[in-house]
Every structure is written in C-alpha cells, then in structure tokens.
Enzyme design. Structure first.
Site, PDB file in Angstrom:
ATOM      1  N   THR A 109       0.770  -1.046   0.076  1.00 17.82           N
ATOM      2  CA  THR A 109      -0.017  -0.067   0.128  1.00 17.82           C
ATOM      3  C   THR A 109       0.788   1.235   0.075  1.00 17.82           C
ATOM      4  OG1 THR A 109      -1.663  -1.209   1.256  1.00 17.82           O
ATOM      5  CG2 THR A 109      -1.595   1.377   1.183  1.00 17.82           C
ATOM      6  N   CYS A 118     -11.724  -5.588   1.406  1.00 17.51           N
ATOM      7  CA  CYS A 118     -12.206  -4.516   1.463  1.00 17.51           C
ATOM      8  C   CYS A 118     -13.853  -4.480   0.936  1.00 17.51           C
ATOM      9  CB  CYS A 118     -11.533  -3.219   0.662  1.00 17.51           C
ATOM     10  SG  CYS A 118      -9.842  -3.707   0.289  1.00 17.51           S
ATOM     11  N   ASN A 126      -5.323  -9.598  -7.283  1.00 19.40           N
ATOM     12  CA  ASN A 126      -5.600 -10.169  -5.863  1.00 19.40           C
ATOM     13  C   ASN A 126      -6.884 -10.915  -5.744  1.00 19.40           C
ATOM     14  OD1 ASN A 126      -6.007  -7.349  -6.142  1.00 19.40           O
ATOM     15  ND2 ASN A 126      -7.317  -7.613  -4.574  1.00 19.40           N
TER      16      ASN A 126
HETATM   17  C1  LIG Z   1      -2.215  -7.157  -0.579  1.00 20.79           C
HETATM   18  C2  LIG Z   1      -2.223  -6.089  -1.649  1.00 20.79           C
HETATM   19  C3  LIG Z   1      -1.952  -4.891  -1.475  1.00 20.79           C
HETATM   20  C4  LIG Z   1      -1.639  -4.227  -0.060  1.00 20.79           C
HETATM   21  O1  LIG Z   1      -0.225  -4.707   0.380  1.00 20.79           O
HETATM   22  P1  LIG Z   1       0.037  -4.353   1.906  1.00 20.79           P
HETATM   23  O2  LIG Z   1       1.201  -4.957   1.883  1.00 20.79           O
HETATM   24  O3  LIG Z   1      -0.961  -5.044   2.816  1.00 20.79           O
HETATM   25  O4  LIG Z   1      -0.060  -2.843   2.159  1.00 20.79           O
HETATM   26  C5  LIG Z   1      -1.688  -4.030  -2.750  1.00 20.79           C
HETATM   27  N1  LIG Z   1      -1.689  -4.739  -3.880  1.00 20.79           N
HETATM   28  C6  LIG Z   1      -2.345  -5.985  -3.804  1.00 20.79           C
HETATM   29  C7  LIG Z   1      -2.472  -6.380  -5.316  1.00 20.79           C
HETATM   30  C8  LIG Z   1      -2.375  -6.793  -2.889  1.00 20.79           C
HETATM   31  O5  LIG Z   1      -2.780  -7.992  -3.163  1.00 20.79           O
END
Ligand SMILES: *Cc1c(COP(=O)(O)O)cnc(C)c1O
Length: 400
Positions: free
Chosen positions: A75, A329, A154
């Site tokens: 993030t 989310c 994701n």
């Molecule tokens: C999990 C995820 C994030 C967020 O990553 P964090 O390390 O939890 O902040 C961002 N992009 C994708 C594609 C993710 O799967």
C-alpha cells in the site's frame, strides 16, 4: 473445541513460514541495533543484515540493491510510486493511466490525484481480466507520465502481460509502475526484461511478516525521480524516512528467497491442487470461472455460483473454509467486487463468488474436504430455493 476452518485465503495474507520466523528472531533481541547507527557494533550488525536482505531482494527481481526502497508494505509502495511520480513529473504532464481491476491501493491514490487536477484514465479489461494492449496504446498521450498495471490480480489471479506493456511505455518515454504484491515469490519477475520502472512488493502474501514491503525504483534507463511522501531522517536515500525495521526486512528477504527456491516444485503442485478442486466442483452445474483459465497464479481459483444467494453461500461455508467473497475491502462494505464488475458479472453472481487462495501449507486432504463441503452447501441451497418447506438442511435466511 471446534475445528478451525481450513485456510484458503492466501490472497489476503499467509502465515509466516517457520524458517522465516527463525531468521527474524535474533534481530528482535540480540542484534537489535539501529541500521543507521554507524558508530558501534550494534548498528553495524543491523546494517549488514539490511544490506544482505536488500541484495537478495534486488536479485530476486533482477534489480540492483540501490534500487530497493523499504516501505511498510505494498500500500505504501503504491502510494509512494504514484504520488511520488505525479509530484516529481507534473511539469512534464498530468495524465496517468491505470486499470479497473487494480487494487484500491492503486485506484485510491489515483482518485486523490484527480482531486488535485491530474487526469486519470482507468482502462477496462477484457472478459478474461487481461488488459488489451491496443486499448492501452490508444489512450497513451504526449502528456502521459505514468502507467500503472498490476502483475497478478488479488481476486482473480490473472497475470497481466507486463513485458508488452513495459515495451510500449518505454517506446514513448512513459514510466511504468506495477503492483506485484501477489506475484513476488510466486511467479518469475524481472524488471529488466519486463521494462518496469517502479514495482511494489510486500512480504505477507508470500509467507513473510506483515508490515514490510518495498518499492523498486529504477536508477538508469531511465533514472526515476520520486518526491518522497514521508519526510524525516533521510533514510532510503531520502525516499522514505524512518528507522529500518530490521527483523521484518530480514524476514521479507528470507520469505522471497524461499519462494524462489521452491517455485519450480511448488507451481505444479499448486496448479494440480487448484485444477483438481475445480474439476471436483463440476459435480455442481452453473459454476463460472472468473479470469483467464491458465494465465493466472497457480494457487488461485475464483468462481461464481449461479442460482444461489451469495450471503447464504458464504454463511454456509464459513465454519468449513476461510475464503473471501471478493477483495477483503469489498466484503466489509458489501459492495459487489469492482474486479468482478469489470469482468461484466451481474451483482448476484458477484456476491455468489468464492475466491480460493491455495498455498504452501494446503494439502490434498484439505482440498477434498473443502470440495465436499462446497458441493453439499450449493446443493442444499439450491434445493431449499426450489422447495423451502422440504429442506434437510438449515439454510441461513437469505438477505437481499
Ligand atoms: C495485499 C495487496 C496490497 C496491499 O499490500 P499491503 O502490504 O498489505 O499494504 C496491494 N496490492 C495488491 C495487489 C495486494 O494483493
């Protein structure tokens, strides 16, 4: 004590591998120094550990160590890449291109930049979840400064054609950022071959600890300039101030190393289990696979179930298996997943979606058990929908 559900939510997070934990432990209690303390042994030890981790992470994506900026996760890396480029390059142009199926950690910084006067083009995807290269090329303009396309999705696991996108961006002198949070340690990544300029990474999707990640920032051909988003002690060559989190950094590198070392064996194993799960679930009709059938992460299966209520389906399964309906989310806000909507799924199908993320600790027995439970639940819900009086199972009341 009741049995804990089987964990198949590997796209949300993964457990820390015991070998990663073992590598981290000394850095909490013994080698606890601040990597920026240059006047004593404690600092040198921490600095050496960070240096080694940086080298290993860089090698994992074919970068050089000075191109790795540690962050708290993907993030933060996405925010630094997108806002950092926007702030550094706005005099060259104010147009940024991204894709409808990106993570909110990419889409929301773009929305924020739109509120500051940047122009954002959010490309649709094809029905299989992949970006169409002609569509991409058609929206690139002389004032486009950045294209951001993820490596692996994701929710539906699809792998975007990074090399093709990188080549088109570089031909036009446009920077290319990729969110590789789901890809690192699971599929090969090479920032040179893929012509990526900025790449976001995280540890906790690949059996590393939460709260650590990195941004790869290209230093030559071209040299990328970033406006820092966090100011302070000037760590990470001024791009990200804050004391380095040595244990997490060591664990991150160890986790990625293990992912690479075991990829050749793990990829076919996971694909085998995933394809077996999909095949067994064909005992039910009306299942729709979301995303490209083969160009996807080996451990990902995402499917929608026609003719059942999504909420009832998830309630029916939650004591058996830990999975997500869409992104974490969107399951909290009960909005249909923006990724599934981008594929053209109806709201009903989007709600009745199961995202399976199989991983390192998933066994064939677990898959058998989950397949049986999913089939039984779908069958029960469908028969209840036809004849609610004569039901042999307790079905949670459907919420519209
Ligand atoms: C999990 C995820 C994030 C967020 O990553 P964090 O390390 O939890 O902040 C961002 N992009 C994708 C594609 C993710 O799967």
């Amino acid at each position: 004590m009741t049995q804990r559900p089987i964990y198949l939510d590997g796209h949300a997070t993964t457990p820390v591998d015991p070998r990663v934990m073992e590598a981290m432990i000394p850095f909490f209690t013994q080698q606890f120094g601040n990597a920026a303390s240059s006047s004593h042994l404690y600092g040198w030890e921490a600095e050496a550990a960070v240096k080694q981790a940086r080298e290993r992470l860089a090698a994992a994506i074919n970068a050089s160590p000075e191109e790795i900026v540690f962050t708290s996760g993907a993030t933060e890396a996405n925010n630094l890449a997108i806002k950092g480029v926007a702030e550094a390059y706005f005099q060259r142009g104010r147009h940024i291109v991204t894709v409808q199926t990106e993570h909110n950690a990419v889409l929301d910084p773009c929305t924020y930049l739109a509120s500051l006067g940047f122009e954002i083009t959010v490309l649709p995807v094809q029905a299989n979840g992949l970006v169409n290269l002609d569509d991409l090329e058609a929206v690139l303009r002389p004032d486009t400064i950045l294209v951001s396309v993820m490596a692996a999705n994701n929710e539906i696991g699809v792998l975007q054609p990074l090399s093709d996108i990188g080549q088109r961006c570089h031909d036009l002198g446009i920077l290319f950022h990729s969110d590789a949070a789901q890809a690192i340690g699971k599929v090969p990544l090479d920032v040179q071959a893929m012509q990526v300029d900025l790449m976001s990474l995280t540890a906790h999707k690949v059996y590393g600890p939460k709260g650590i990640g990195a941004l790869y920032v290209r230093r030559r051909n071209p040299r990328v300039t970033l406006a820092p988003q966090q100011h302070g002690g000037g760590h990470e060559r001024g791009m990200r101030s804050g004391t380095l989190y040595t244990p997490q950094i060591v664990g991150f590198a160890k986790a990625v190393d293990l992912g690479l070392a075991e990829m050749t064996a793990e990829t076919p194993r996971l694909k085998g289990l995933r394809d077996y799960l999909w095949a067994r679930l064909q005992a039910c009709d009306g299942l729709v696979m979301n995303g490209h059938p083969s160009q996807r992460l080996p451990g990902n299966l995402n499917l929608s179930v026609a003719g059942v209520d999504g909420q009832a389906l998830h309630l029916g399964l939650r004591s058996l298996v830990a999975i997500s309906s869409g992104s974490a989310c969107s399951s909290a806000s009960r909005q249909p997943s923006h990724v599934l909507k981008a594929l053209g799924r109806s709201n009903d199908l989007a709600y009745a979606t199961l995202r399976f993320g199989l991983g390192r600790f998933t066994t064939a027995d677990e898959i058998d058990h989950v397949a049986e439970g999913v089939i039984a639940t779908i069958t029960a819900l469908r028969s209840a929908a036809i004849d609610p009086i004569d039901q042999g199972h307790t079905v949670p009341e459907a919420i519209s």
